[in-house]
Write a protein that holds these residues in place. Sequence first.
Motif, PDB file in Angstrom:
ATOM      1  N   TYR A  29     -31.137-126.214  -1.971  1.00  0.00           N
ATOM      2  CA  TYR A  29     -30.818-124.248  -1.427  1.00  0.00           C
ATOM      3  C   TYR A  29     -30.384-125.670  -0.019  1.00  0.00           C
ATOM      4  O   TYR A  29     -31.062-125.874   1.255  1.00  0.00           O
ATOM      5  CB  TYR A  29     -32.111-123.571  -1.115  1.00  0.00           C
ATOM      6  N   TYR A 213     -34.886-118.821 -18.057  1.00  0.00           N
ATOM      7  CA  TYR A 213     -34.645-117.451 -17.435  1.00  0.00           C
ATOM      8  C   TYR A 213     -35.224-116.561 -17.972  1.00  0.00           C
ATOM      9  O   TYR A 213     -36.079-115.952 -16.549  1.00  0.00           O
ATOM     10  CB  TYR A 213     -32.577-117.004 -17.020  1.00  0.00           C
ATOM     11  N   ARG A 240     -34.631-117.685  -4.172  1.00  0.00           N
ATOM     12  CA  ARG A 240     -33.397-118.276  -4.406  1.00  0.00           C
ATOM     13  C   ARG A 240     -32.903-119.472  -5.589  1.00  0.00           C
ATOM     14  O   ARG A 240     -32.254-119.834  -6.124  1.00  0.00           O
ATOM     15  CB  ARG A 240     -32.443-119.289  -3.376  1.00  0.00           C
ATOM     16  N   SER A 242     -32.580-120.600  -9.475  1.00  0.00           N
ATOM     17  CA  SER A 242     -31.495-120.728 -10.767  1.00  0.00           C
ATOM     18  C   SER A 242     -31.517-118.940 -11.574  1.00  0.00           C
ATOM     19  O   SER A 242     -30.538-118.417 -11.876  1.00  0.00           O
ATOM     20  CB  SER A 242     -31.421-121.507 -11.381  1.00  0.00           C
ATOM     21  N   ILE A 244     -33.022-116.262 -10.971  1.00  0.00           N
ATOM     22  CA  ILE A 244     -32.170-115.055  -9.904  1.00  0.00           C
ATOM     23  C   ILE A 244     -30.554-115.527 -10.041  1.00  0.00           C
ATOM     24  O   ILE A 244     -30.022-114.247 -10.373  1.00  0.00           O
ATOM     25  CB  ILE A 244     -31.997-115.127  -8.596  1.00  0.00           C
ATOM     26  N   GLY A 245     -29.919-116.558 -10.310  1.00  0.00           N
ATOM     27  CA  GLY A 245     -28.668-116.905 -10.064  1.00  0.00           C
ATOM     28  C   GLY A 245     -28.006-116.273 -11.736  1.00  0.00           C
ATOM     29  O   GLY A 245     -27.278-115.871 -11.416  1.00  0.00           O
ATOM     30  N   LEU A 250     -25.138-114.636  -8.989  1.00  0.00           N
ATOM     31  CA  LEU A 250     -25.302-114.523  -7.568  1.00  0.00           C
ATOM     32  C   LEU A 250     -25.387-116.052  -7.160  1.00  0.00           C
ATOM     33  O   LEU A 250     -25.982-116.682  -7.700  1.00  0.00           O
ATOM     34  CB  LEU A 250     -25.840-113.693  -6.253  1.00  0.00           C
ATOM     35  N   THR A 252     -26.288-119.382  -4.178  1.00  0.00           N
ATOM     36  CA  THR A 252     -27.910-119.379  -3.562  1.00  0.00           C
ATOM     37  C   THR A 252     -28.018-118.540  -2.341  1.00  0.00           C
ATOM     38  O   THR A 252     -29.026-117.929  -2.380  1.00  0.00           O
ATOM     39  CB  THR A 252     -27.949-121.492  -3.536  1.00  0.00           C
ATOM     40  N   GLU A 254     -27.193-116.300  -1.742  1.00  0.00           N
ATOM     41  CA  GLU A 254     -26.611-114.609  -1.828  1.00  0.00           C
ATOM     42  C   GLU A 254     -27.715-114.055  -2.536  1.00  0.00           C
ATOM     43  O   GLU A 254     -28.009-112.704  -2.983  1.00  0.00           O
ATOM     44  CB  GLU A 254     -25.900-114.314  -2.899  1.00  0.00           C
ATOM     45  N   ARG A 255     -28.726-114.921  -3.068  1.00  0.00           N
ATOM     46  CA  ARG A 255     -30.743-114.345  -3.497  1.00  0.00           C
ATOM     47  C   ARG A 255     -31.472-113.957  -2.963  1.00  0.00           C
ATOM     48  O   ARG A 255     -32.259-114.188  -3.275  1.00  0.00           O
ATOM     49  CB  ARG A 255     -30.801-115.663  -4.738  1.00  0.00           C
ATOM     50  N   PRO A 258     -32.903-110.461  -4.029  1.00  0.00           N
ATOM     51  CA  PRO A 258     -33.974-110.312  -5.029  1.00  0.00           C
ATOM     52  C   PRO A 258     -34.753-111.308  -5.530  1.00  0.00           C
ATOM     53  O   PRO A 258     -36.075-111.487  -5.764  1.00  0.00           O
ATOM     54  CB  PRO A 258     -32.801-110.600  -6.325  1.00  0.00           C
ATOM     55  N   SER A 259     -34.219-112.240  -4.287  1.00  0.00           N
ATOM     56  CA  SER A 259     -35.655-113.489  -4.140  1.00  0.00           C
ATOM     57  C   SER A 259     -36.702-111.995  -3.518  1.00  0.00           C
ATOM     58  O   SER A 259     -38.085-113.188  -3.938  1.00  0.00           O
ATOM     59  CB  SER A 259     -35.663-114.436  -3.088  1.00  0.00           C
TER      60      SER A 259
END
Length: 293
Positions: A29, A213, A240, A242, A244-245, A250, A252, A254-255, A258-259
């Motif tokens: 990040y 994931y 942030r 991965s 979540i991506g 998304l 990094t 943009e997270r 959800p983080s």
Amino acid sequence: MVKIGKLSVTDKSPVIVMGIINVSPESFYKNSIKTRKDDIAKTAASIQYEGAHIIDVGAMSTAPYLKNNIPIEKETERMVRAVKIIRKNCSLPISVDTPRWSVAREAINLGVDCINDISGLKYDKNMAELIAESKLPVILGAYDNSRRRADLLSRPITTGKVSGTIRLLKESLSIARRSGINNDKIIIDPSVGFFRADGKGRFFTLMKDTPWYVRDIDIISRLHELKARISNPICVSVSRKSFIGKLLNLETEERLLPSLAFEMISALNGAKIIRTHNVRETLHALRACKLTC
């Protein structure tokens, strides 16, 4: 109860927020990377001003997908410089994120308050004895070192199920106990993001029975099961990351939202330390859920 500096971590204490400062340019990040003296100083002061309870400083990225094993001398140099700058610019307890005992030794000599070892005392055979002698608290990550990292085609023995994480953490607790580390000095971390079917780095656990994931989401949603089997406080770092991506497609940057959602789920399921890149937002969310002061 585990004490980090003057902080007490218990089942009944408010959730503690650990702000991240990465002084490793390789970290995933980019907004968390601070290498200039002024940036490190301003970030440390900002993390304290925003309300964090502790700072975690990392000087070497351990991301599974990076082939990054910088020289010990380089990690030590980065860490020593950062800790000295942070100490001058804020009064928060400092945790140092490293699996290497010689780096941890220098950090301890500088008076840090905690060692965060993603390998759970398994990467460096000298780490456990060092921690025992220092009497500092340690965060033990779930990690499997039972196979050679170069042999990625070998049959993994670790499952992505919660039982696999519990087994690995209990192995680390046994190492700690044999080395003389008191149980009231130990925090556990289920290592979200570090269970993979393949990777380039040294600090991931090979696991092929579950998509990585899915494993991460599952362990977050079932932290209460981990807590029922191991009584030590739980630290969770999902900020942030991965999974979540992968889940939401998304990048990094943009997270954030959800983080925060996964951090709240973690706290509601029993995590007592949230390690995050987003101190202010995480504290707002925790306070909204009445999980911290």
